[in-house]
Structures are given as structure tokens and as C-alpha cells.
Design a protein around this motif. Sequence first.
Motif, PDB file in Angstrom:
ATOM      1  N   TYR A  72      40.342  31.051  46.355  1.00 52.06           N
ATOM      2  CA  TYR A  72      39.189  30.264  46.745  1.00 52.06           C
ATOM      3  C   TYR A  72      38.038  30.491  45.769  1.00 52.06           C
ATOM      4  CZ  TYR A  72      41.511  30.188  51.324  1.00 52.06           C
ATOM      5  OH  TYR A  72      42.408  30.033  52.352  1.00 52.06           O
ATOM      6  N   CYS A  73      37.314  29.436  45.458  1.00 48.32           N
ATOM      7  CA  CYS A  73      36.057  29.624  44.752  1.00 48.32           C
ATOM      8  C   CYS A  73      34.921  29.558  45.769  1.00 48.32           C
ATOM      9  CB  CYS A  73      35.865  28.603  43.633  1.00 48.32           C
ATOM     10  SG  CYS A  73      35.950  26.871  44.118  1.00 48.32           S
ATOM     11  N   ALA A  74      33.849  30.251  45.454  1.00 48.31           N
ATOM     12  CA  ALA A  74      32.742  30.363  46.391  1.00 48.31           C
ATOM     13  C   ALA A  74      31.428  30.450  45.627  1.00 48.31           C
ATOM     14  CB  ALA A  74      32.928  31.600  47.273  1.00 48.31           C
ATOM     15  N   TYR A  75      30.373  30.042  46.293  1.00 47.46           N
ATOM     16  CA  TYR A  75      29.048  29.982  45.666  1.00 47.46           C
ATOM     17  C   TYR A  75      28.060  30.753  46.526  1.00 47.46           C
ATOM     18  CZ  TYR A  75      24.908  27.753  43.539  1.00 47.46           C
ATOM     19  OH  TYR A  75      23.728  27.506  42.882  1.00 47.46           O
ATOM     20  N   ARG A  76      27.329  31.636  45.857  1.00 44.36           N
ATOM     21  CA  ARG A  76      26.350  32.474  46.556  1.00 44.36           C
ATOM     22  C   ARG A  76      24.951  32.080  46.103  1.00 44.36           C
ATOM     23  NH1 ARG A  76      24.603  37.276  48.774  1.00 44.36           N
ATOM     24  NH2 ARG A  76      23.478  38.716  47.407  1.00 44.36           N
ATOM     25  N   THR A  77      24.094  31.746  47.058  1.00 46.37           N
ATOM     26  CA  THR A  77      22.738  31.309  46.741  1.00 46.37           C
ATOM     27  C   THR A  77      21.813  32.505  46.581  1.00 46.37           C
ATOM     28  OG1 THR A  77      22.300  30.972  49.092  1.00 46.37           O
ATOM     29  CG2 THR A  77      23.009  29.046  47.811  1.00 46.37           C
ATOM     30  N   SER A  78      22.169  33.346  45.639  1.00 47.17           N
ATOM     31  CA  SER A  78      21.383  34.532  45.335  1.00 47.17           C
ATOM     32  C   SER A  78      21.720  34.930  43.911  1.00 47.17           C
ATOM     33  CB  SER A  78      21.725  35.672  46.298  1.00 47.17           C
ATOM     34  OG  SER A  78      21.172  36.895  45.849  1.00 47.17           O
ATOM     35  N   SER A  79      20.798  35.637  43.263  1.00 49.98           N
ATOM     36  CA  SER A  79      21.056  36.114  41.905  1.00 49.98           C
ATOM     37  C   SER A  79      21.668  37.508  41.896  1.00 49.98           C
ATOM     38  CB  SER A  79      19.762  36.124  41.097  1.00 49.98           C
ATOM     39  OG  SER A  79      18.815  36.993  41.702  1.00 49.98           O
ATOM     40  N   THR A  80      21.885  38.062  43.073  1.00 47.71           N
ATOM     41  CA  THR A  80      22.455  39.403  43.188  1.00 47.71           C
ATOM     42  C   THR A  80      23.967  39.314  43.352  1.00 47.71           C
ATOM     43  OG1 THR A  80      20.447  40.171  44.278  1.00 47.71           O
ATOM     44  CG2 THR A  80      22.390  41.577  44.448  1.00 47.71           C
ATOM     45  N   HIS A  81      24.678  40.048  42.528  1.00 50.17           N
ATOM     46  CA  HIS A  81      26.128  40.036  42.617  1.00 50.17           C
ATOM     47  C   HIS A  81      26.587  40.649  43.933  1.00 50.17           C
ATOM     48  CE1 HIS A  81      30.303  40.801  41.950  1.00 50.17           C
ATOM     49  NE2 HIS A  81      30.139  42.100  41.877  1.00 50.17           N
ATOM     50  N   SER A  82      27.663  40.122  44.490  1.00 44.95           N
ATOM     51  CA  SER A  82      28.227  40.668  45.716  1.00 44.95           C
ATOM     52  C   SER A  82      29.737  40.446  45.740  1.00 44.95           C
ATOM     53  CB  SER A  82      27.605  39.995  46.939  1.00 44.95           C
ATOM     54  OG  SER A  82      28.251  40.417  48.124  1.00 44.95           O
ATOM     55  N   THR A  83      30.442  41.414  46.306  1.00 43.06           N
ATOM     56  CA  THR A  83      31.883  41.269  46.518  1.00 43.06           C
ATOM     57  C   THR A  83      32.193  40.944  47.969  1.00 43.06           C
ATOM     58  OG1 THR A  83      32.152  43.618  46.976  1.00 43.06           O
ATOM     59  CG2 THR A  83      32.365  42.923  44.671  1.00 43.06           C
ATOM     60  N   ARG A  84      31.176  40.824  48.794  1.00 42.13           N
ATOM     61  CA  ARG A  84      31.356  40.588  50.228  1.00 42.13           C
ATOM     62  C   ARG A  84      31.494  39.104  50.521  1.00 42.13           C
ATOM     63  NH1 ARG A  84      27.180  44.344  49.793  1.00 42.13           N
ATOM     64  NH2 ARG A  84      27.675  46.417  50.594  1.00 42.13           N
ATOM     65  N   ARG A  85      32.594  38.713  51.100  1.00 48.09           N
ATOM     66  CA  ARG A  85      32.852  37.287  51.282  1.00 48.09           C
ATOM     67  C   ARG A  85      31.841  36.631  52.213  1.00 48.09           C
ATOM     68  NH1 ARG A  85      36.174  36.855  56.056  1.00 48.09           N
ATOM     69  NH2 ARG A  85      37.033  38.890  56.650  1.00 48.09           N
ATOM     70  N   TYR A  86      31.296  37.358  53.176  1.00 48.72           N
ATOM     71  CA  TYR A  86      30.363  36.748  54.116  1.00 48.72           C
ATOM     72  C   TYR A  86      29.006  36.468  53.471  1.00 48.72           C
ATOM     73  CZ  TYR A  86      28.721  41.585  54.680  1.00 48.72           C
ATOM     74  OH  TYR A  86      28.247  42.848  54.466  1.00 48.72           O
ATOM     75  N   GLU A  87      28.803  36.966  52.262  1.00 47.44           N
ATOM     76  CA  GLU A  87      27.551  36.699  51.552  1.00 47.44           C
ATOM     77  C   GLU A  87      27.648  35.459  50.662  1.00 47.44           C
ATOM     78  OE1 GLU A  87      26.286  40.290  49.642  1.00 47.44           O
ATOM     79  OE2 GLU A  87      25.545  41.152  51.528  1.00 47.44           O
ATOM     80  N   TYR A  88      28.777  34.810  50.700  1.00 47.81           N
ATOM     81  CA  TYR A  88      28.955  33.535  50.005  1.00 47.81           C
ATOM     82  C   TYR A  88      28.980  32.439  51.071  1.00 47.81           C
ATOM     83  CZ  TYR A  88      30.194  36.033  45.736  1.00 47.81           C
ATOM     84  OH  TYR A  88      30.176  36.826  44.613  1.00 47.81           O
TER      85      TYR A  88
END
Length: 123
Positions: free
Chosen positions: A94-110
Amino acid sequence: VQLQASGGGLVQAGGSLRLSCVASGRTFIRHIMGWFRQAPGKEREFVAAMWWGGGSTFYADSVKGRFTISRDNAKNTVYLQMNSLKPEDTAVYYCAYRTSSTHSTRRYEYKHWGKGTLVTVSS
């Protein structure tokens, strides 16, 4: 943001595949694009990520040195080049987009996700 992933398929161990994820809608260069995968019976896990505008990349230890994330902003597309594939790489990606400039590996943050594309690696 809408995401559409493609490029999955069946490949033999040791082979390569390139996944693509086309984004539409309002994207920002400092937001994060990520790839996750989910194998049968397992939790969805982080694979790789990068800023939409380029720069640093981040990888799960299990794929470091084998997978490469990249992007083509002119095409609104992020890629995941997967080399030296192993049977344990078999999963829906899956590709996912996070509306933040902070990197995260947590899926719920995307917050934005595309439909997955299946990668099957045969031994």
C-alpha cells in the motif's frame, strides 16, 4: 489526496519489481509518502518513506539495501523499486500519505491510503 498503487505481480525469488503510486489532489513537498505492506495473517508494516519533495529516505531494516523509494513530482508518482526479492516479501503493498513533515513508521499516522497491489514472490 487520492492514491492509486500499481505494479504488483508474481516474481521468482531474486527477481525485481517496481511499484508505482500516483497521487492526485493537494500534495505538499514536505509531507510524507510511504509504502507499507501486509502479509496474510500479519499486521500492516512500514516499508519505506520519503518527503514528497524529495530528500531523505527511510527504510525498514528488512528491506534496506534491496528496496529504493523515489519520486517523480512531474508525474505525481512515487515508486518502490524492489530488488533481490524474497518469498517473505510476499504481501499486499500500500502507498500512503502523511500530512506532516515528520517521518513516521506508524500506519495510523498516515491518513490517506491507496488500494493495495499484490506482490507474490515464489521460491
